[in-house]
Design a protein around this motif. Structure first.
Motif, PDB file in Angstrom:
ATOM      1  N   GLY A   1       0.796  -1.220   0.000  1.00 23.17           N
ATOM      2  CA  GLY A   1       0.000   0.000   0.000  1.00 23.17           C
ATOM      3  C   GLY A   1       0.824   1.263   0.000  1.00 23.17           C
ATOM      4  O   GLY A   1       0.276   2.372   0.045  1.00 23.17           O
TER       5      GLY A   1
ATOM      6  N   VAL B   1       2.979   4.365  -1.338  1.00 20.23           N
ATOM      7  CA  VAL B   1       2.816   5.243  -2.496  1.00 20.23           C
ATOM      8  C   VAL B   1       4.128   5.294  -3.279  1.00 20.23           C
ATOM      9  O   VAL B   1       5.219   5.395  -2.693  1.00 20.23           O
TER      10      VAL B   1
ATOM     11  N   THR C   1      -0.428   3.707  -5.533  1.00 19.99           N
ATOM     12  CA  THR C   1       0.239   2.742  -4.669  1.00 19.99           C
ATOM     13  C   THR C   1       0.941   1.652  -5.468  1.00 19.99           C
ATOM     14  O   THR C   1       0.677   1.444  -6.653  1.00 19.99           O
TER      15      THR C   1
END
Length: 212
Positions: free
Chosen positions: A101, A103, A175
């Motif tokens: 998850g 970025v 992500t």
């Protein structure tokens, strides 16, 4: 990032026989084992880690691979087997860190090293050989738990027990898992994935083709 975010294992490895594929013995560096003490992150590697096939592995955008223990625990339940640290070929096994998850472009301070998230792990047949399961490549892609490749922005030393601190996070929201899904699950996500300027250039070219 939670205060408990940390490295639980640092894993390295080099070229070694992995198994037989289409009549040939395949060598790979996917087999990683935990190391003790401080490890230096410099150039395009951690000390003691070495890629086998530079055509598809290694380089600045695949310098360090991180995988979350929480994702490994999910796989342990899914597969019904124990999974040692480094089983996914990861250099850093994390805890309290959402690697998938993360970025694209997110920067992590670990020890004295600064690392930048730049792409997901896209599995190849060697993952299936590692797990002795020919279905593993497809299952890994569909699970949307790819883990994160990181480039080394500032060289330094790190080790098990070090906290993971996010020092910068871009606001584009793309992500690692979204990029993986755009390539392996739903190519309609390709245009959205391209919104991350820090994405590894080789992957950007591939996504350009999917979005066309």
């Amino acid at each position: 990032m939670p205060e408990s975010a940390r490295i639980v294992s640092v894993n390295v490895g080099g070229p070694a026989p992995l198994g037989r594929w289409r009549g040939q013995i395949i060598h790979s560096s996917i087999v990683k084992t935990p190391v003790e003490g401080r490890v230096r992150a410099e150039g395009v590697n951690l000390t003691g880690d070495r890629q086998t096939d530079w055509r598809v592995h290694g380089g600045p955008d695949k310098a360090v691979y991180a995988y979350a223990r929480e994702d490994a625990d999910w796989w342990k339940r899914e597969l019904g087997r124990e999974l040692p640290y480094g089983m996914f070929g990861e250099n850093l096994t994390t805890e309290g860190v959402d690697c998938s998850g993360a970025v694209i472009g997110e920067r992590w301070r670990i020890g004295t090293a600064l690392l930048e998230v730049c792409q997901p792990r896209i599995p190849c047949f060697k993952l299936g050989l590692r797990f002795e399961d020919g279905t593993m490549v497809r299952r890994f892609g569909r699970a949307s738990r790819p883990g994160a490749y990181l480039r080394i922005v500032e060289e330094g030393e790190l080790g098990a027990g070090d906290p993971v601190e996010i020092v910068d996070r871009p606001d584009h929201g793309v992500t690692v898992a979204l990029v993986s899904d755009a390539i392996l699950v739903d190519r309609s996500l390709a245009a959205q994935a391209l919104a991350a300027p820090q994405l590894a250039e080789g992957l950007r070219e591939h996504l350009d083709g999917l979005a066309a």
